[in-house]
Design a protein around this motif. Sequence first.
Motif, mmCIF file in Angstrom:
data_model
loop_
_atom_site.group_PDB
_atom_site.id
_atom_site.type_symbol
_atom_site.label_atom_id
_atom_site.label_comp_id
_atom_site.label_asym_id
_atom_site.label_seq_id
_atom_site.Cartn_x
_atom_site.Cartn_y
_atom_site.Cartn_z
ATOM 1 N N TRP A 155 57.643 -20.170 14.163
ATOM 2 C CA TRP A 155 56.509 -19.659 14.939
ATOM 3 C C TRP A 155 55.403 -19.223 13.984
ATOM 4 O O TRP A 155 55.661 -18.571 12.978
ATOM 5 N N GLY A 156 54.147 -19.599 14.294
ATOM 6 C CA GLY A 156 53.036 -19.204 13.443
ATOM 7 C C GLY A 156 51.847 -18.716 14.243
ATOM 8 O O GLY A 156 51.525 -19.267 15.307
ATOM 9 N N THR A 157 51.176 -17.674 13.741
ATOM 10 C CA THR A 157 49.958 -17.164 14.373
ATOM 11 C C THR A 157 49.168 -16.342 13.373
ATOM 12 O O THR A 157 49.732 -15.788 12.418
ATOM 13 N N MET A 158 47.874 -16.249 13.601
ATOM 14 C CA MET A 158 47.031 -15.314 12.870
ATOM 15 C C MET A 158 46.742 -14.095 13.734
ATOM 16 O O MET A 158 46.230 -13.099 13.269
ATOM 17 N N THR A 159 47.096 -14.189 15.022
ATOM 18 C CA THR A 159 46.836 -13.096 15.953
ATOM 19 C C THR A 159 48.017 -12.136 15.902
ATOM 20 O O THR A 159 48.833 -12.057 16.829
ATOM 21 N N GLY A 160 48.134 -11.433 14.800
ATOM 22 C CA GLY A 160 49.310 -10.601 14.584
ATOM 23 C C GLY A 160 49.111 -9.153 14.984
ATOM 24 O O GLY A 160 48.008 -8.671 15.199
ATOM 25 N N SER A 161 50.227 -8.446 15.098
ATOM 26 C CA SER A 161 50.237 -7.005 15.339
ATOM 27 C C SER A 161 51.657 -6.513 15.068
ATOM 28 O O SER A 161 52.586 -7.311 14.956
ATOM 29 N N ILE A 162 51.814 -5.219 14.977
ATOM 30 C CA ILE A 162 53.151 -4.652 14.804
ATOM 31 C C ILE A 162 53.806 -4.596 16.178
ATOM 32 O O ILE A 162 53.431 -3.793 17.040
ATOM 33 N N HIS A 163 54.756 -5.489 16.398
ATOM 34 C CA HIS A 163 55.348 -5.613 17.732
ATOM 35 C C HIS A 163 56.702 -6.295 17.598
ATOM 36 O O HIS A 163 56.820 -7.340 16.951
ATOM 37 N N ALA A 164 57.734 -5.715 18.179
ATOM 38 C CA ALA A 164 59.072 -6.309 18.140
ATOM 39 C C ALA A 164 59.751 -6.101 19.489
ATOM 40 O O ALA A 164 59.484 -5.124 20.179
ATOM 41 N N PRO A 165 60.617 -7.046 19.910
ATOM 42 C CA PRO A 165 61.051 -8.255 19.209
ATOM 43 C C PRO A 165 59.887 -9.214 18.971
ATOM 44 O O PRO A 165 58.918 -9.231 19.720
ATOM 45 N N SER A 166 59.993 -10.026 17.938
ATOM 46 C CA SER A 166 58.927 -10.944 17.564
ATOM 47 C C SER A 166 58.880 -12.143 18.513
ATOM 48 O O SER A 166 59.804 -12.399 19.286
ATOM 49 N N MET A 167 57.771 -12.902 18.423
ATOM 50 C CA MET A 167 57.531 -13.979 19.375
ATOM 51 C C MET A 167 58.562 -15.097 19.274
ATOM 52 O O MET A 167 58.864 -15.765 20.278
ATOM 53 N N ASP A 168 59.129 -15.314 18.099
ATOM 54 C CA ASP A 168 60.134 -16.373 17.968
ATOM 55 C C ASP A 168 61.353 -16.074 18.839
ATOM 56 O O ASP A 168 61.947 -16.974 19.437
ATOM 57 N N VAL A 169 61.716 -14.795 18.944
ATOM 58 C CA VAL A 169 62.851 -14.405 19.784
ATOM 59 C C VAL A 169 62.483 -14.574 21.258
ATOM 60 O O VAL A 169 63.292 -15.059 22.067
ATOM 61 N N GLU A 170 61.262 -14.187 21.622
ATOM 62 C CA GLU A 170 60.834 -14.323 23.017
ATOM 63 C C GLU A 170 60.815 -15.791 23.439
ATOM 64 O O GLU A 170 61.230 -16.136 24.554
ATOM 65 N N LEU A 171 60.340 -16.681 22.561
ATOM 66 C CA LEU A 171 60.309 -18.103 22.891
ATOM 67 C C LEU A 171 61.709 -18.687 22.960
ATOM 68 O O LEU A 171 61.988 -19.552 23.799
ATOM 69 N N LEU A 172 62.588 -18.240 22.089
ATOM 70 C CA LEU A 172 63.973 -18.699 22.134
ATOM 71 C C LEU A 172 64.569 -18.442 23.520
ATOM 72 O O LEU A 172 65.232 -19.317 24.092
ATOM 73 N N LYS A 173 64.298 -17.279 24.070
ATOM 74 C CA LYS A 173 64.833 -16.929 25.397
ATOM 75 C C LYS A 173 64.132 -17.702 26.502
ATOM 76 O O LYS A 173 64.780 -18.263 27.394
ATOM 77 N N SER A 174 62.801 -17.743 26.471
ATOM 78 C CA SER A 174 62.068 -18.358 27.584
ATOM 79 C C SER A 174 62.252 -19.872 27.637
ATOM 80 O O SER A 174 62.179 -20.468 28.715
ATOM 81 N N LEU A 175 62.512 -20.495 26.487
ATOM 82 C CA LEU A 175 62.683 -21.952 26.440
ATOM 83 C C LEU A 175 64.130 -22.388 26.599
ATOM 84 O O LEU A 175 64.415 -23.577 26.682
ATOM 85 N N GLY A 176 65.054 -21.436 26.657
ATOM 86 C CA GLY A 176 66.462 -21.769 26.815
ATOM 87 C C GLY A 176 67.073 -22.391 25.580
ATOM 88 O O GLY A 176 67.963 -23.253 25.682
ATOM 89 N N LEU A 177 66.619 -21.967 24.385
ATOM 90 C CA LEU A 177 67.198 -22.498 23.151
ATOM 91 C C LEU A 177 68.545 -21.839 22.875
ATOM 92 O O LEU A 177 68.871 -20.781 23.416
ATOM 93 N N ASN A 178 69.314 -22.481 22.006
ATOM 94 C CA ASN A 178 70.602 -21.932 21.612
ATOM 95 C C ASN A 178 70.400 -20.586 20.916
ATOM 96 O O ASN A 178 69.525 -20.451 20.067
ATOM 97 N N ARG A 179 71.208 -19.609 21.258
ATOM 98 C CA ARG A 179 70.994 -18.273 20.690
ATOM 99 C C ARG A 179 71.276 -18.220 19.191
ATOM 100 O O ARG A 179 70.864 -17.279 18.514
ATOM 101 N N SER A 180 71.956 -19.243 18.650
ATOM 102 C CA SER A 180 72.194 -19.300 17.206
ATOM 103 C C SER A 180 71.093 -20.057 16.469
ATOM 104 O O SER A 180 71.178 -20.263 15.258
ATOM 105 N N CYS A 181 70.049 -20.478 17.186
ATOM 106 C CA CYS A 181 68.911 -21.160 16.575
ATOM 107 C C CYS A 181 68.298 -20.261 15.493
ATOM 108 O O CYS A 181 68.036 -19.077 15.713
ATOM 109 N N LYS A 182 68.083 -20.819 14.321
ATOM 110 C CA LYS A 182 67.519 -20.041 13.219
ATOM 111 C C LYS A 182 66.012 -19.919 13.388
ATOM 112 O O LYS A 182 65.343 -20.882 13.751
ATOM 113 N N ARG A 183 65.468 -18.738 13.086
ATOM 114 C CA ARG A 183 64.081 -18.444 13.424
ATOM 115 C C ARG A 183 63.285 -18.012 12.195
ATOM 116 O O ARG A 183 63.805 -17.357 11.294
#
Length: 344
Positions: A50-78
């Motif tokens: 996952w890449g962005t310049m629109t950053g901020s201090i925020h967790a969980p990070s967007m890669d984790v959110e996309l993993l969930k919303s897209l139905g990826l394998n939970r062991s997918c490396k991020r």
Amino acid sequence: YMGEKLFQKFSRTEYVTHIKTNLRKLGHNAAAKAIAEWGGNPQDITHIVWGTMTGSIHAPSMDVELLKSLGLNRSCKRLNVESMGCLTGFRCLGLSLDIALADPANIVLVVVADIRSALGNQLVPQPTRSDVIVCSLFRDSGGAAIVQKAPTKIPSGPEPARGIGFQMIKHQSDCIPDTFEHVKYHELEDATIKLFIDREVPNAVASILPEFMERLTAPARAEDPDFSLNNCVFACHTGGPKVLRLVQEALHVPDANLQAAWHVMKNHGNLSGSSNLVVLDHVRRFYEQPHPWCICLSFGPGLCVEGILIKIFPEHVQKDGAKEAPSAVPSSPLAPCLNGNGTL
């Protein structure tokens, strides 16, 4: 994404909520479309970058959110890549190339998105003319790609990709000497954002390009004795008219070779790091020139340059309708699709 709220002052909380909500939408939509065109099983994706310049201090990070919303394998490396500016897309694609080459089983989902219109909501209290112009140049977009080593058959999804294939041959990075102060981006105590872009940025980029391109295109020149930059289509970051003109002048190539970058810039503006995938997707969908090579270029704070050499292949179709990777493609295409989701 701003509508009537363009240049309306946001508090820090309002700004973070706005960018995170819309980054999630842009990233998910672009990734979902890329996965649909790829036609494979999302559970088979082994890595997400996952890449962005629109950053901020925020967790969980967007890669984790996309993993969930897209139905990826939970062991997918991020991997979460931020603060690299307008070169983010090609930096992430370069990383995905390294990952894909490391193991034939690796399938990498690259997602890049930016909400840059929100810069206007965080202007300093007494903005200069330069502050307003810089903010006005940027718009919002997202793009995504699936990257893997060449399969014997490319799955045909419900939204099949247009009929060309991309093979990444080489990825290259460089930092331009004596340009560290040319682009500065930081947040102030009152949650305002200060972005400074030196007027010498286009000249600095142009000064390094001939030597940079000599190294980047070495594999193409070794393969093809008749190789010429005039026989390449360019997927260039939409950094502005002066940047694109100076790139053309430095490399001695005509407007037509940068047609995709000019089109995206004129119709959608500067899309920051996500412009990289959007312009490359424009090449994929509207490519008509008989050029066998595509050269990707982007530039960001540092000043830094990213380049990718891509070989272009026509689509091969088997009798059963399944797409087949050309037999001459032994390594790592952006196969079978690269989707840039455009501006939203």
